[in-house]
Design an enzyme around this catalytic site. Structure first.
Site, short mmCIF file in Angstrom:
data_model
loop_
_atom_site.label_atom_id
_atom_site.label_comp_id
_atom_site.label_asym_id
_atom_site.label_seq_id
_atom_site.Cartn_x
_atom_site.Cartn_y
_atom_site.Cartn_z
N LYS A 170 0.87 -1.18 0.00
CA LYS A 170 0.00 0.00 0.00
C LYS A 170 0.91 1.23 0.00
CE LYS A 170 -1.59 3.04 2.25
NZ LYS A 170 -1.57 4.26 1.39
N GLU A 245 10.09 1.35 10.28
CA GLU A 245 11.16 2.33 10.05
C GLU A 245 10.52 3.70 10.07
OE1 GLU A 245 13.69 1.06 6.70
OE2 GLU A 245 12.59 -0.79 6.92
N CYS A 279 14.73 10.41 5.56
CA CYS A 279 14.64 10.16 7.00
C CYS A 279 15.99 10.27 7.71
CB CYS A 279 14.02 8.80 7.26
SG CYS A 279 14.88 7.48 6.41
N GLU A 380 11.10 16.35 13.79
CA GLU A 380 11.60 16.10 12.45
C GLU A 380 11.11 17.21 11.51
OE1 GLU A 380 9.87 12.71 10.34
OE2 GLU A 380 11.91 12.15 9.78
P1 NDP Z 1 3.01 8.68 6.92
O1 NDP Z 1 3.19 7.96 8.19
O2 NDP Z 1 2.08 9.82 6.87
O3 NDP Z 1 2.49 7.68 5.79
C1 NDP Z 1 3.20 6.51 5.47
C2 NDP Z 1 2.23 5.49 4.91
O4 NDP Z 1 1.33 5.07 5.93
C3 NDP Z 1 1.37 6.00 3.77
O5 NDP Z 1 1.23 4.97 2.82
C4 NDP Z 1 0.06 6.31 4.45
O6 NDP Z 1 -1.05 6.26 3.57
C5 NDP Z 1 0.00 5.19 5.47
N1 NDP Z 1 -0.85 5.45 6.64
C6 NDP Z 1 -1.16 6.64 7.23
N2 NDP Z 1 -1.96 6.44 8.28
C7 NDP Z 1 -2.19 5.11 8.38
C8 NDP Z 1 -2.95 4.28 9.25
N3 NDP Z 1 -3.66 4.79 10.27
N4 NDP Z 1 -2.94 2.95 9.04
C9 NDP Z 1 -2.24 2.40 8.03
N5 NDP Z 1 -1.51 3.14 7.16
C10 NDP Z 1 -1.48 4.47 7.34
O7 NDP Z 1 4.46 9.09 6.42
P2 NDP Z 1 4.86 9.87 5.09
O8 NDP Z 1 4.44 9.10 3.90
O9 NDP Z 1 4.43 11.29 5.23
O10 NDP Z 1 6.45 9.78 5.10
C11 NDP Z 1 7.25 10.67 5.81
C12 NDP Z 1 7.72 10.02 7.09
O11 NDP Z 1 8.34 8.79 6.78
C13 NDP Z 1 8.74 10.83 7.81
O12 NDP Z 1 8.48 10.84 9.18
C14 NDP Z 1 10.03 10.07 7.56
O13 NDP Z 1 11.01 10.23 8.53
C15 NDP Z 1 9.55 8.68 7.49
N6 NDP Z 1 10.50 7.86 6.77
C16 NDP Z 1 11.25 6.98 7.48
C17 NDP Z 1 12.21 6.24 6.85
C18 NDP Z 1 12.99 5.24 7.60
O14 NDP Z 1 13.55 4.36 6.97
N7 NDP Z 1 13.07 5.30 8.91
C19 NDP Z 1 12.47 6.37 5.42
C20 NDP Z 1 11.60 7.29 4.76
C21 NDP Z 1 10.65 8.02 5.43
P3 NDP Z 1 -1.70 7.56 2.88
O15 NDP Z 1 -0.76 8.69 3.06
O16 NDP Z 1 -1.88 7.15 1.48
O17 NDP Z 1 -2.99 7.81 3.57
#
Ligand code: NDP
Length: 478
Positions: A170, A245, A279, A380
């Site tokens: 997803k 992550e 990240c 962040e």
């Molecule tokens: P989000 O947590 O907003 O979203 C990540 C994914 O989770 C999306 O596909 C989103 O879907 C989905 N999602 C959101 N809410 C839910 C829920 N309640 N249940 C299940 N799935 C859900 O993160 P971002 O996409 O904005 O990415 C940025 C973040 O990712 C930053 O904090 C960054 O640090 C972190 N990150 C961490 C990395 C690591 O390796 N540690 C690497 C890259 C990024 P949708 O948005 O489609 O609703």
């Protein structure tokens, strides 16, 4: 372009769609279906059925499929890089690098086809054998963010599949197109229907439906810490395994004996790569007071002259922010820092004039006069904004670096081996880069400490998350 999603081997459309926007132009470049909870159930059932057959194949057979998939991505490299640029906004050179990383993850995971090892353990009794057998976890749900729309899915899909799992991806709704392209190429490579599926739709509906279902045995997630915490709660219901992550706040430490040219160049890349949306970005730069004036002079000049613009154009170093909402988040953080007393040394504004009239642009920004207790040093910031703070000695800066709820990455610039060894021992982070900017290897282990995550991906330790182990005790007649 009206695109379908890959559900049980078919490209499926729905009446409700999500628009995908090019953040450099605000043009709607595609629509994708908004999957329903019923779609999630169907995908999970298809995955469960397909996984049993897939797991019965030899690992070498599965590895061959992944290698074919890698070759198809290679042949489509420019197409995939173009998709990444258009839906996410990173400069083309970075997108090409992301595609190369994607290929490497498939090839590397495929190489485990002859290395998914178990153990034969000495038994306690005569006429007994004791084995430790690696088995797939079963159905894996991967939920991914927007900042690396191809390589983050790849680092999950490839190990999951070689180990004999089925995986439902997803992707983030802002950037679903690269994931769908991977799905198309996977089908062409011969991935059986149901073994890999891509469902598009909001995390709060479709993501949660996938995570809550008892068919799901592992949730592998990359995204924000807030969402990660929610997933832990949801997964608790059926004791589903999670590998998370999450966010980071990497300290970038420059000691007084550092090679300043290198430190400045790396501090720039480490903050402004992907418009600050990585990240492991340099989120807070700590510079020893003896070299702070020289560092700042060069750092500010380098940030001020970074070319910001069309991500498809040669020479662009900083593209747009991924969306208006993400841009506004960073603007608000910047404003709060200024109100709390931070001084802007360069940048500090959204770009809106001329060629920036459409799209979500922000100037590379350097802040000083910051304190450790300010939100800009603690939360962040997923954008091109970096606070710089001076310190006096090594022990102080180790304390400052560890004074964070996050523990993903850290950077240290020094020639003193004692300081290096103390940092290896004392810094609370899952990845430490010494005298070197970011860029992980496929055989490292990308895993956050503290609120940056549980579990992780890459290398042999990452592979372990996609495997369960069964201990067999066998008695035979002597
Ligand atoms: P989000 O947590 O907003 O979203 C990540 C994914 O989770 C999306 O596909 C989103 O879907 C989905 N999602 C959101 N809410 C839910 C829920 N309640 N249940 C299940 N799935 C859900 O993160 P971002 O996409 O904005 O990415 C940025 C973040 O990712 C930053 O904090 C960054 O640090 C972190 N990150 C961490 C990395 C690591 O390796 N540690 C690497 C890259 C990024 P949708 O948005 O489609 O609703």
């Amino acid at each position: 372009m009206d695109q379908g999603m890959l559900l049980a081997g078919e490209w499926v459309r729905r009446d409700r769609v999500i628009e995908v926007e090019d953040p450099a132009t605000q043009e709607i470049i595609a629509t994708v279906p908004e999957a329903t909870p019923e779609d999630a159930t169907r995908a999970l059932q298809a995955a469960a059925t397909a996984q049993r057959e897939w797991a019965r194949r030899t690992a070498m057979d599965r590895g061959d499929v992944l290698r074919r998939w890698a070759r198809l991505i290679e042949a489509d490299a420019e197409g995939l890089a173009g998709i990444i640029v258009r839906e996410q906004g990173k400069p083309l050179a970075e997108a090409r690098g992301e595609v190369q990383g994607t290929i490497k993850f498939f090839d590397y995971a495929a190489s485990f086809d002859r290395h998914l090892m178990g153990d034969v353990v000495p038994a306690d009794s005569p006429n007994e054998q004791m084995w430790n057998v690696p088995s797939p976890v079963g159905v894996v749900v991967a939920i991914t963010p927007w900042n690396y729309p191809a390589v983050i899915p790849a680092r999950k899909i490839a190990p999951a599949l070689v180990a004999g799992n089925a995986l439902i991806l997803k992707p983030n709704s802002l950037t679903p197109l690269a994931a769908l392209e991977l799905g198309r190429l996977g089908q062409e490579a011969g991935v059986p229907s149901g073994v890999f599926q891509v469902l598009t739709g909001p995390g709060t509906t479709i993501g949660e439906a996938l995570v809550r279902d008892p068919i799901t045995r592992l949730v592998t997630f990359t995204g924000s810490t807030a969402t990660g915490k929610r997933l832990i709660q949801l997964a608790a219901e059926h004791v589903t395994v999670v590998s998370l992550e999450l966010g980071g706040k990497a300290p970038f430490i420059v000691m007084d004996d550092a090679d300043l040219d290198r430190a400045v160049a790396d501090a720039i890349v480490t903050r402004f790569i992907n418009c600050g949306q990585t990240c492991i970005c340099n989120e807070r730069t700590y510079v020893h007071e003896r070299v702070a004036p020289a560092f700042l002079e060069r750092f500010v000049e380098a940030a001020r002259t970074l070319p910001v613009g069309d991500p498809m154009a040669d020479g662009t170093r900083v593209g747009p922010k991924v969306s208006l909402e993400e841009l506004q988040k960073v603007e608000a953080q910047l404003e709060a820092a200024r109100s709390a007393g931070a001084t802007t040394l360069t940048g500090g504004h959204r770009l809106t004039e001329g060629r920036y009239a459409r799209g979500y642009w922000m100037e590379p920004t350097v802040l000083t006069d910051v304190r450790q207790d300010m939100p800009i040093m603690r939360e962040e910031v997923f954008g091109p904004v970096v606070p710089v703070m001076e310190f006096r000695d090594f022990d102080e800066v180790i304390g400052l670096a560890n004074d964070s709820r996050y523990g993903l990455a850290g950077y240290l610039y020094t020639k003193d081996v004692d300081r290096v060894m103390r940092a290896v021992r004392d810094l609370e982070c899952g990845e430490l880069f010494v005298n070197r900017g970011p860029g992980e290897s496929i055989h490292g282990y990308h895993a956050g400490w503290k609120e940056s995550g549980i579990g992780g991906d890459d290398g042999k330790y990452g592979m372990e998350h996609y495997i369960r182990r069964k201990t067999v005790y066998l008695r035979y007649e002597g």
